[in-house]
Scaffold this active site. Sequence first.
Site, PDB file in Angstrom:
ATOM      1  N   ASP A  30      56.295   1.201 -51.226  1.00 61.94           N
ATOM      2  CA  ASP A  30      55.187   0.277 -51.468  1.00 61.94           C
ATOM      3  C   ASP A  30      55.588  -1.109 -50.961  1.00 61.94           C
ATOM      4  OD1 ASP A  30      53.256  -1.476 -52.591  1.00 61.94           O
ATOM      5  OD2 ASP A  30      52.941  -0.109 -54.277  1.00 61.94           O
ATOM      6  N   LYS A  65      52.041  -9.134 -52.028  1.00 58.99           N
ATOM      7  CA  LYS A  65      51.871 -10.437 -52.666  1.00 58.99           C
ATOM      8  C   LYS A  65      53.224 -11.052 -53.020  1.00 58.99           C
ATOM      9  CE  LYS A  65      47.301  -9.369 -54.541  1.00 58.99           C
ATOM     10  NZ  LYS A  65      46.464  -9.240 -55.759  1.00 58.99           N
ATOM     11  N   THR A  75      58.065  12.173 -42.838  1.00 60.65           N
ATOM     12  CA  THR A  75      57.409  12.366 -44.131  1.00 60.65           C
ATOM     13  C   THR A  75      55.955  12.752 -43.845  1.00 60.65           C
ATOM     14  OG1 THR A  75      56.540  10.119 -44.385  1.00 60.65           O
ATOM     15  CG2 THR A  75      58.835  10.502 -45.071  1.00 60.65           C
ATOM     16  N   GLU A  76      55.237  13.209 -44.870  1.00 57.29           N
ATOM     17  CA  GLU A  76      53.830  13.560 -44.685  1.00 57.29           C
ATOM     18  C   GLU A  76      53.028  12.340 -44.222  1.00 57.29           C
ATOM     19  OE1 GLU A  76      55.503  16.043 -48.089  1.00 57.29           O
ATOM     20  OE2 GLU A  76      55.519  13.941 -47.518  1.00 57.29           O
ATOM     21  N   TYR A  77      53.283  11.218 -44.848  1.00 55.03           N
ATOM     22  CA  TYR A  77      52.566   9.991 -44.514  1.00 55.03           C
ATOM     23  C   TYR A  77      52.900   9.544 -43.097  1.00 55.03           C
ATOM     24  CZ  TYR A  77      50.892   5.193 -44.847  1.00 55.03           C
ATOM     25  OH  TYR A  77      50.236   4.008 -44.623  1.00 55.03           O
ATOM     26  N   GLU A  78      54.161   9.625 -42.739  1.00 54.70           N
ATOM     27  CA  GLU A  78      54.603   9.216 -41.405  1.00 54.70           C
ATOM     28  C   GLU A  78      53.894  10.020 -40.325  1.00 54.70           C
ATOM     29  OE1 GLU A  78      58.801   9.108 -38.830  1.00 54.70           O
ATOM     30  OE2 GLU A  78      58.783   9.704 -40.935  1.00 54.70           O
ATOM     31  N   ASP A 115      55.741   1.863 -42.089  1.00 56.05           N
ATOM     32  CA  ASP A 115      54.702   1.579 -41.107  1.00 56.05           C
ATOM     33  C   ASP A 115      54.235   0.133 -41.233  1.00 56.05           C
ATOM     34  OD1 ASP A 115      53.547   2.587 -43.698  1.00 56.05           O
ATOM     35  OD2 ASP A 115      51.741   1.764 -42.767  1.00 56.05           O
ATOM     36  N   GLU A 151      61.969  10.235 -58.110  1.00 55.05           N
ATOM     37  CA  GLU A 151      60.512  10.114 -58.048  1.00 55.05           C
ATOM     38  C   GLU A 151      59.955   9.869 -59.438  1.00 55.05           C
ATOM     39  OE1 GLU A 151      56.914   9.625 -57.341  1.00 55.05           O
ATOM     40  OE2 GLU A 151      58.088  10.064 -55.530  1.00 55.05           O
ATOM     41  N   GLU A 179      66.901  10.221 -51.973  1.00 51.16           N
ATOM     42  CA  GLU A 179      65.674   9.628 -51.442  1.00 51.16           C
ATOM     43  C   GLU A 179      64.953   8.944 -52.593  1.00 51.16           C
ATOM     44  OE1 GLU A 179      61.690  10.542 -48.783  1.00 51.16           O
ATOM     45  OE2 GLU A 179      62.529  12.173 -49.997  1.00 51.16           O
TER      46      GLU A 179
END
Length: 217
Positions: free
Chosen positions: A119, A123, A195-198, A155, A70, A45
């Site tokens: 991320d 831009k 994931t936590e964010y998901e 997302d 990571e 991952e």
Amino acid sequence: MRLRNKPWAVKLVNEHPESVLQNPDPEKKIDWAARFGNDNTIEIEVGSGKGHFITTLAENNPDKNYVALELQTTAAGIILRTKLEKGLDNLQILRGDAADINCFFPENSTNVIYLNFSDPWPKTRHEKRRLTYKSFLAKYQQVLTKDGHIEFKTDNSGLFAYSVQSMNNFGMHFDFVSVDLHHEKPEIVEKNIETEYEHKFAAKGNPIYALHADFEA
């Protein structure tokens, strides 16, 4: 997303070199069989955050090896804490830059690369930093086995559209594409590890975009 610095995490990481490989020499391939103590298949991952996804995978699949790549020390410490609490011997944490992934892993050495909520670098001048930019795809192709593939979730609709185009231009084959992962068929939703964010984002009713793609022979 950058996490707030936690001194305990830095200390924990430094105390466990057997579980966390920090800033390895990109000139030397890592002997993963020696790190894991076996030659089971490897899945990576890229950008694991707090690590719910990768630790759940490792817990559910003890016959496979997992690497959390990571860059942030605090994130590595949080993942390590879960690894130690759950006794996940099949999980290693690699503190390094995704741009060096082909330096850390030998050719044809991993079955799956997971790109979760990377991320978006919106831009145009930052396009080369996106983890689905063509130079990254070329590196993934090097380390994946012939039947290996990429699993991508985001997302961000802009990053998703960009990634589909980038992979298509690279000649990749799409095995699965979804513009609303959490409303797919039940058997697909059940297999999805959030994931936590998901979890937070989907709970607000926002769509999750996903794809699985491989490099055609």
